[in-house]
Write a protein that holds these residues in place. Structure first.
Motif, PDB file in Angstrom:
ATOM      1  N   HIS A  31       0.812  -1.217   0.000  1.00  0.00           N
ATOM      2  CA  HIS A  31       0.000   0.000   0.000  1.00  0.00           C
ATOM      3  C   HIS A  31       0.850   1.275   0.000  1.00  0.00           C
ATOM      4  N   TRP A  60       2.901   7.159   4.825  1.00  0.00           N
ATOM      5  CA  TRP A  60       2.016   6.761   3.736  1.00  0.00           C
ATOM      6  C   TRP A  60       1.984   7.859   2.673  1.00  0.00           C
ATOM      7  N   ASN A  65      -4.125   5.531   1.072  1.00  0.00           N
ATOM      8  CA  ASN A  65      -3.212   4.385   1.172  1.00  0.00           C
ATOM      9  C   ASN A  65      -3.258   3.782   2.573  1.00  0.00           C
ATOM     10  N   ASP A  68      -6.622   2.058   3.022  1.00  0.00           N
ATOM     11  CA  ASP A  68      -6.653   0.823   2.237  1.00  0.00           C
ATOM     12  C   ASP A  68      -5.868  -0.281   2.928  1.00  0.00           C
TER      13      ASP A  68
END
Length: 100
Positions: A31, A60, A65, A68
């Motif tokens: 991710h 991130w 992201n 997720d």
């Protein structure tokens, strides 16, 4: 915009840790996340005592992201065993300065 996950984790059992560490890093990378710190080497230098065995910081590429990752069906079982086997707090922080 970048986001950071900041966690404090104190395991209440050890059984989950080896599998969690082995698998979660792969899912983080999937991710777009990156561990900046995953350590027991920390000290609190201000405020009321907030003890934790581990402090973890991830970066991130975006909030999406991070979300997720948290909702990834591959990760959810690991999240469940981590939260069942520890006292944990997870903060998602936007990389911005609201006071500038």
């Amino acid at each position: 915009m970048s986001y950071y996950s900041v966690l404090d984790v104190t395991p209440t059992s050890q059984e989950w840790i080896e599998a969690y560490v082995a698998e979660s890093g792969k899912i983080v990378a999937k991710h777009g996340g990156k561990y900046l710190a995953r350590t027991a080497s920390h000290e609190q230098i201000e405020g009321n005592d907030q003890p934790a065995a581990l402090r973890i910081i991830l970066e991130w590429p975006s909030k999406q992201n991070a979300l997720d990752f948290m909702n990834d069906p591959e990760y959810v079982p690991h999240l469940q065993v981590r939260t069942a086997g520890s006292a944990s707090h997870h903060y998602l922080i936007e990389a911005k300065d609201d006071l500038a």
